[in-house]
Design a protein around this motif. Structure first.
Motif, mmCIF file in Angstrom:
data_model
loop_
_atom_site.group_PDB
_atom_site.id
_atom_site.type_symbol
_atom_site.label_atom_id
_atom_site.label_comp_id
_atom_site.label_asym_id
_atom_site.label_seq_id
_atom_site.Cartn_x
_atom_site.Cartn_y
_atom_site.Cartn_z
ATOM 1 N N GLU A 27 7.671 -6.565 -5.868
ATOM 2 C CA GLU A 27 6.772 -5.820 -4.977
ATOM 3 C C GLU A 27 5.479 -6.582 -4.736
ATOM 4 O OE1 GLU A 27 6.259 -2.103 -6.944
ATOM 5 O OE2 GLU A 27 8.143 -1.278 -6.225
ATOM 6 N N LEU A 28 4.969 -7.211 -5.786
ATOM 7 C CA LEU A 28 3.731 -7.969 -5.648
ATOM 8 C C LEU A 28 3.940 -9.207 -4.780
ATOM 9 C CD1 LEU A 28 2.321 -7.705 -9.259
ATOM 10 C CD2 LEU A 28 1.417 -6.615 -7.207
ATOM 11 N N MET A 29 5.109 -9.836 -4.885
ATOM 12 C CA MET A 29 5.386 -11.018 -4.058
ATOM 13 C C MET A 29 5.313 -10.673 -2.570
ATOM 14 S SD MET A 29 8.426 -13.058 -5.996
ATOM 15 C CE MET A 29 8.688 -14.097 -4.579
ATOM 16 N N ALA A 30 5.694 -9.470 -2.224
ATOM 17 C CA ALA A 30 5.672 -9.047 -0.828
ATOM 18 C C ALA A 30 4.277 -8.649 -0.360
ATOM 19 C CB ALA A 30 6.636 -7.878 -0.630
ATOM 20 N N ASN A 31 3.327 -8.548 -1.296
ATOM 21 C CA ASN A 31 1.987 -8.083 -0.943
ATOM 22 C C ASN A 31 0.927 -9.012 -1.566
ATOM 23 O OD1 ASN A 31 -0.284 -6.663 -0.305
ATOM 24 N ND2 ASN A 31 0.414 -4.717 -1.156
ATOM 25 N N PRO A 32 0.640 -10.147 -0.921
ATOM 26 C CA PRO A 32 -0.317 -11.099 -1.493
ATOM 27 C C PRO A 32 -1.730 -10.533 -1.660
ATOM 28 C CG PRO A 32 0.445 -11.845 0.663
ATOM 29 C CD PRO A 32 1.209 -10.616 0.323
ATOM 30 N N ALA A 33 -2.109 -9.576 -0.827
ATOM 31 C CA ALA A 33 -3.442 -8.969 -0.978
ATOM 32 C C ALA A 33 -3.529 -8.200 -2.296
ATOM 33 C CB ALA A 33 -3.732 -8.045 0.192
ATOM 34 N N ARG A 34 -2.454 -7.551 -2.679
ATOM 35 C CA ARG A 34 -2.426 -6.811 -3.948
ATOM 36 C C ARG A 34 -2.497 -7.785 -5.129
ATOM 37 N NH1 ARG A 34 -3.778 -2.782 -7.097
ATOM 38 N NH2 ARG A 34 -2.150 -2.070 -8.476
ATOM 39 N N ILE A 35 -1.831 -8.940 -5.018
ATOM 40 C CA ILE A 35 -1.902 -9.954 -6.076
ATOM 41 C C ILE A 35 -3.351 -10.389 -6.273
ATOM 42 C CG2 ILE A 35 -1.264 -12.302 -6.749
ATOM 43 C CD1 ILE A 35 1.353 -11.929 -5.214
ATOM 44 N N LYS A 36 -4.035 -10.683 -5.184
ATOM 45 C CA LYS A 36 -5.441 -11.122 -5.273
ATOM 46 C C LYS A 36 -6.323 -10.033 -5.880
ATOM 47 C CE LYS A 36 -5.229 -14.468 -1.557
ATOM 48 N NZ LYS A 36 -5.712 -14.863 -0.237
ATOM 49 N N GLU A 37 -6.068 -8.788 -5.500
ATOM 50 C CA GLU A 37 -6.852 -7.671 -6.034
ATOM 51 C C GLU A 37 -6.648 -7.541 -7.548
ATOM 52 O OE1 GLU A 37 -6.988 -2.808 -5.783
ATOM 53 O OE2 GLU A 37 -5.772 -3.914 -4.351
ATOM 54 N N ILE A 38 -5.403 -7.623 -7.983
ATOM 55 C CA ILE A 38 -5.119 -7.510 -9.417
ATOM 56 C C ILE A 38 -5.715 -8.687 -10.177
ATOM 57 C CG2 ILE A 38 -3.285 -7.511 -11.160
ATOM 58 C CD1 ILE A 38 -1.570 -5.963 -9.115
ATOM 59 N N GLN A 39 -5.605 -9.888 -9.621
ATOM 60 C CA GLN A 39 -6.183 -11.058 -10.292
ATOM 61 C C GLN A 39 -7.704 -10.927 -10.411
ATOM 62 O OE1 GLN A 39 -4.516 -14.200 -7.855
ATOM 63 N NE2 GLN A 39 -2.979 -14.655 -9.401
ATOM 64 N N ARG A 40 -8.348 -10.385 -9.389
ATOM 65 C CA ARG A 40 -9.793 -10.161 -9.442
ATOM 66 C C ARG A 40 -10.134 -9.152 -10.531
ATOM 67 N NH1 ARG A 40 -12.882 -6.268 -7.786
ATOM 68 N NH2 ARG A 40 -11.255 -5.285 -6.543
ATOM 69 N N LEU A 41 -9.363 -8.064 -10.583
ATOM 70 C CA LEU A 41 -9.608 -7.044 -11.606
ATOM 71 C C LEU A 41 -9.367 -7.598 -13.012
ATOM 72 C CD1 LEU A 41 -7.909 -3.960 -9.895
ATOM 73 C CD2 LEU A 41 -10.359 -4.350 -10.230
ATOM 74 N N CYS A 42 -8.377 -8.463 -13.146
ATOM 75 C CA CYS A 42 -8.088 -9.072 -14.454
ATOM 76 C C CYS A 42 -9.251 -9.958 -14.901
ATOM 77 C CB CYS A 42 -6.794 -9.876 -14.405
ATOM 78 S SG CYS A 42 -5.316 -8.847 -14.257
ATOM 79 N N LYS A 43 -9.874 -10.665 -13.959
ATOM 80 C CA LYS A 43 -11.017 -11.512 -14.306
ATOM 81 C C LYS A 43 -12.233 -10.674 -14.674
ATOM 82 C CE LYS A 43 -9.724 -15.484 -11.508
ATOM 83 N NZ LYS A 43 -10.053 -16.282 -10.322
ATOM 84 N N GLU A 44 -12.436 -9.576 -13.967
ATOM 85 C CA GLU A 44 -13.612 -8.745 -14.199
ATOM 86 C C GLU A 44 -13.516 -7.942 -15.494
ATOM 87 O OE1 GLU A 44 -14.148 -6.325 -10.727
ATOM 88 O OE2 GLU A 44 -14.771 -8.027 -9.499
ATOM 89 N N ASP A 45 -12.372 -7.285 -15.713
ATOM 90 C CA ASP A 45 -12.220 -6.432 -16.901
ATOM 91 C C ASP A 45 -10.753 -6.407 -17.314
ATOM 92 O OD1 ASP A 45 -12.639 -4.716 -18.972
ATOM 93 O OD2 ASP A 45 -13.223 -2.996 -17.749
ATOM 94 N N HIS A 46 -10.362 -7.452 -18.034
ATOM 95 C CA HIS A 46 -8.956 -7.628 -18.426
ATOM 96 C C HIS A 46 -8.469 -6.465 -19.285
ATOM 97 C CE1 HIS A 46 -5.354 -10.051 -19.151
ATOM 98 N NE2 HIS A 46 -5.381 -9.537 -20.365
ATOM 99 N N SER A 47 -9.293 -5.962 -20.173
ATOM 100 C CA SER A 47 -8.862 -4.894 -21.075
ATOM 101 C C SER A 47 -8.550 -3.598 -20.319
ATOM 102 C CB SER A 47 -9.919 -4.631 -22.138
ATOM 103 O OG SER A 47 -11.122 -4.209 -21.548
ATOM 104 N N LYS A 48 -9.241 -3.373 -19.218
ATOM 105 C CA LYS A 48 -9.008 -2.163 -18.434
ATOM 106 C C LYS A 48 -7.687 -2.251 -17.664
ATOM 107 C CE LYS A 48 -11.176 0.789 -14.967
ATOM 108 N NZ LYS A 48 -12.330 0.949 -14.078
ATOM 109 N N VAL A 49 -7.378 -3.436 -17.131
ATOM 110 C CA VAL A 49 -6.166 -3.623 -16.330
ATOM 111 C C VAL A 49 -4.942 -3.726 -17.234
ATOM 112 C CG1 VAL A 49 -5.023 -5.097 -14.636
ATOM 113 C CG2 VAL A 49 -7.481 -4.751 -14.527
ATOM 114 N N GLY A 50 -5.050 -4.504 -18.292
ATOM 115 C CA GLY A 50 -3.946 -4.640 -19.238
ATOM 116 C C GLY A 50 -3.174 -5.935 -19.049
#
Length: 76
Positions: A27-50
């Motif tokens: 699902e993420l491969m089909a949605n590159p904008a979602r990948i970028k959003e998750i990667q940004r969230l992982c950089k900002e607060d990894h513990s919150k995202v998981g």
């Protein structure tokens, strides 16, 4: 009566746990904008995202970059 109440309370508290990520790698491969959003969230607060969701986003980004091709065997 007490057992029923105890089982009901246990079931309710179990349901209140953290939600598991629903985004699959495909699902993420089909949605590159979602990948970028998750990667940004992982950089900002990894513990919150998981870890699980961050790893899925990394795998999807890698598969998009390299393509979904099988490994080539080396000939000697």
């Amino acid at each position: 009566m007490n057992r029923i109440l105890l089982l009901t309370m246990t079931a309710l508290l179990t349901a209140c746990g953290p939600a598991k990520p629903t985004d699959t790698v495909d699902e993420l491969m089909a949605n590159p904008a979602r990948i970028k959003e998750i990667q940004r969230l992982c950089k900002e607060d990894h513990s919150k995202v998981g870890d699980e969701l961050c790893l899925r986003a990394a795998a999807a980004a890698e598969r998009r970059f390299f393509g979904d091709r099988p490994e080539q065997k080396k000939t000697q």
